[in-house]
Design an enzyme around this catalytic site. Structure first.
Site, short mmCIF file in Angstrom:
data_model
loop_
_atom_site.label_atom_id
_atom_site.label_comp_id
_atom_site.label_asym_id
_atom_site.label_seq_id
_atom_site.Cartn_x
_atom_site.Cartn_y
_atom_site.Cartn_z
N HIS A 237 9.57 -26.31 1.22
CA HIS A 237 9.19 -27.52 0.49
C HIS A 237 8.41 -27.21 -0.79
O HIS A 237 8.01 -28.12 -1.48
CB HIS A 237 8.37 -28.45 1.38
CG HIS A 237 9.22 -29.19 2.36
ND1 HIS A 237 9.45 -30.54 2.30
CD2 HIS A 237 9.93 -28.75 3.42
CE1 HIS A 237 10.26 -30.90 3.27
NE2 HIS A 237 10.56 -29.84 3.97
N LYS B 42 -13.55 1.44 -3.05
CA LYS B 42 -14.51 1.76 -1.98
C LYS B 42 -15.71 2.51 -2.55
O LYS B 42 -16.86 2.22 -2.21
CB LYS B 42 -13.83 2.64 -0.92
CG LYS B 42 -12.89 1.89 0.01
CD LYS B 42 -12.49 2.82 1.17
CE LYS B 42 -11.33 2.23 1.94
NZ LYS B 42 -10.84 3.13 2.99
N GLU C 76 0.82 -1.20 0.00
CA GLU C 76 0.00 0.00 0.00
C GLU C 76 0.86 1.27 0.00
O GLU C 76 0.46 2.30 -0.53
CB GLU C 76 -0.93 -0.01 1.23
CG GLU C 76 -2.06 0.99 1.15
CD GLU C 76 -3.06 0.83 2.29
OE1 GLU C 76 -2.88 -0.09 3.12
OE2 GLU C 76 -4.01 1.63 2.35
#
Lengths: 428, 428
Positions: A290, A401, A269
């Site tokens: 792994h 938003k 951000e």
């Protein structure tokens, strides 16, 4: 916090000691700007003053009514939750800590069903008091408390800005209210009321968190060779400029898993703008060696790998065994095995020319977390200065938003129109 | 599983419908090779036969003695744990599921202290029977059981290959033993004994998992436009070739968080080789759109964003409210809000020319997870065929294992020498 950048040099992308020495002049300038910003309490920079300006007594007093809670539930999203989660998930406590930092109805219902709401303290965190996710969750929690016959006002406190819904609510119902510090973006707020309240309820030593942070602050200096935080920020920046578009962030401690999430939000951000930035990819050692190690070692040479560990742990011995081929493990400890894997991964990356950095703290405790959190914030700000980015803003988050709000009928936003125009090519 | 690749076209990196059409001839060839591999039960490809070859009755019988357990503890690492964790963390159950898939002594001790070991079934999973982390953890668990006065042999079963330590142990102590299927690398083993045993103990419908997987298998076809799995694999490959070095994988459901981890190991370990591959970066919607979205939208144009969601959820209403500016939320639901955020993020990315793909299942249930797991495996194999990679090997993982073993005195390995030669440049 120690930063070892020895393995960041001489790999691919190529960074040399000369290149770093050259960059160090820019680090000196960046440090001046940062120090000036701190001295002026300028927006964003003032976050680095929190080790001094945060008021642990004030926090302790505000949460004192909740000392006997069985659990603390933080309702917030993004920076309003992740700092607190980093501390709470990093440290052991008899008081459980939970977070409603999403609006997943199934998850919310399961969590609320599992809690004894009469023994749960609720912290609602939103600077503006209008964050849709947080306020929606709060309304749901309040209803669940009422349904359970619990007086929500007795068990709720708020952490918010000087005005808005939560402030008004606190006044109306006489709830304890903590102030979100001015000028501190959410992702830089862990060392304030926002990050420390839940940890205080859990009984953690929040003064020690701040003391660890203060120690890193005292090490900020005009050269990357004198400051572990700047050493990391400058090295990351220099490698990113040379093609390390990914920062694979890999702590070797389960207790630092949320810290890696916190780092990912901080890095993405703050630095993802103007077509630049470095993509954080979270991993966890030794588990992910792994799988991810295959990619880091043999995939594209476009990475910096950041390895983080405590140098001390409460260890646990591996019992002796006569199992075939495993006698070498008997009498060792899990900690020794984990450290061997850490060092093997580091060497494996280096042998494959993949730049990597080692960051160490003494222990995953309050002090160590304070060092790490402050260190990464200062590293991030240093990177932003070097890259000339606007570290403390997040304009692209706002677009989504507005679009979501428009879709829900919360106002007319051009952004919401774009959603309705989606191109579809569905394979089913 | 539905795959919508409409938003993957016309962005940056640039992929056109013509480009996809051209690639479709290669998808046809890839499909032939995959179908041949399946028909021949060839190494790796045979994983795609598991919907048919897995034996749910055999699994149910083996775990029947543990039906009354309060918890099931899987001891394994990498592919030996992550498939089971994806199912167990994705589905609700009254039987808790835990995983020891790391060698962190503090985490191991905390977990073992928190469990009622007399009510816990233990599944030790290692194909070779010599995996250092898994066998070390098993020795520690066995000791903890002895210390707690619990007969470990009564509560332990193994999932392993035809020979080795675990097989011998099962024979000696008459433990139930499940067979790891031949020719199936760990990261492709979720639809076998390896992934299904813990879910069976939790009471989940493992037949439905396999049925969901079979449905996706039946949709494999010689064109990406006819197969949701290949549509995703081919699109990812085409975008990676054009510069989408990162695959930001973002489910919008808390229950799919472990699924994203599973995807990350599948993608990294299978495709990260020969200097190629696409780096998976995990995220979680809606939470991370408050941070990662800044980077995805405004950072470098080097990403594919994969958005995953169920189209149905057990929803939860948001109570009506008179809080200022929030009346638009009252009477909505958390699910509506989450979907609005999903669609807003998708549009936000598209408006910024960031390629994105939408993957949907009906519900996060056994069937839906079976579809997703099989779909992503087939997508990954398709990508590997198109890129001409050796999808089923992991040579770079082995280097670190040898180095760690050498460090611990488990033999002489040249790799261990490299560890001792580390360049240090420590800033403290």
């Amino acid at each position: 916090m120690h930063t070892d950048i020895g393995n960041a040099l001489g790999g691919d992308p190529a960074l040399t000691r000369d290149g770093l020495d050259e960059l160090d002049a820019d680090v000196a300038t960046a440090h001046e700007r940062i120090a000036d910003g701190m001295a002026d309490d300028a927006f964003g920079y003032t976050a680095l003053n929190l080790p001094e300006t945060a008021d642990p007594d004030r926090i302790r007093n505000a949460v004192a009514p909740f000392a006997d809670s069985e659990a603390v539930l933080t309702v917030g999203i993004g920076g309003s939750a992740l700092g607190a989660a980093t501390l709470c998930n990093g440290l052991e406590s008899e008081t459980d800590a939970y977070f409603l930092d999403n609006v997943d109805p199934e998850h919310t219902s399961r969590l609320l069903d599992s809690l004894d709401l009469s023994r749960t303290a609720v912290n609602v965190v939103s600077n503006s008091g209008t964050t849709a996710e947080t306020l929606s969750n709060f309304l749901v929690v309040r209803e669940a408390m009422a349904d359970a016959g619990v007086d929500w006002a007795e068990q709720t406190f708020v952490t918010t800005g000087p005005e808005g819904n939560l402030r008004n609510l606190a006044t109306k119902h006489d709830l304890p209210a903590l102030d979100v510090p001015e000028g501190v973006p959410g992702r830089f707020s862990v060392l304030s009321t926002v990050g420390l309240a839940a940890a205080a309820i859990q009984g953690h030593d929040i003064e020690a968190v701040l003391a660890g942070a203060a120690e890193e602050r005292d090490r900020l200096a005009g050269s990357l060779y004198d400051s572990p935080a700047y050493a990391y920020g400058a090295t990351s920046y220099a490698l990113a400029e040379r093609g390390a578009v990914t920062n694979a962030f890999m702590p070797y401690a389960e207790s630092l898993e949320t810290f890696a999430e916190w780092f990912a939000q901080l890095w993405a951000e703050s630095l993802g703008k103007d077509g630049r930035g470095q993509t954080p990819a979270r991993a966890l050692g030794a588990t992910d060696q792994h799988s991810q190690l295959q990619l880091y070692r043999a995939g594209p040479r476009d990475k910096l790998v950041t390895l983080v560990r405590p140098t001390e742990r409460a260890d646990r011995g591996i019992p002796e065994t006569d199992l075939e081929g495993l006698s070498y493990l008997g009498g060792q400890s899990l900690g020794t095995l984990l450290d061997a894997e850490f060092e093997a991964t580091e060497a494996s990356l280096t042998a494959a020319n993949c730049p990597n950095v080692r960051i160490e703290i003494d222990r995953v405790d309050e002090r160590g977390l304070g060092e790490l959190l402050f260190g990464m914030e200062a590293a991030c700000i240093c990177y932003g200065e070097l890259a000339d980015l606007s570290t403390f803003t997040q304009p692209a988050v706002e677009w989504g938003k507005k679009a979501a709000r428009g879709l829900l009928g919360g106002g007319e936003f051009a952004e919401a129109q774009a959603v309705r125009g989606k191109d579809r090519l569905v394979v089913e």
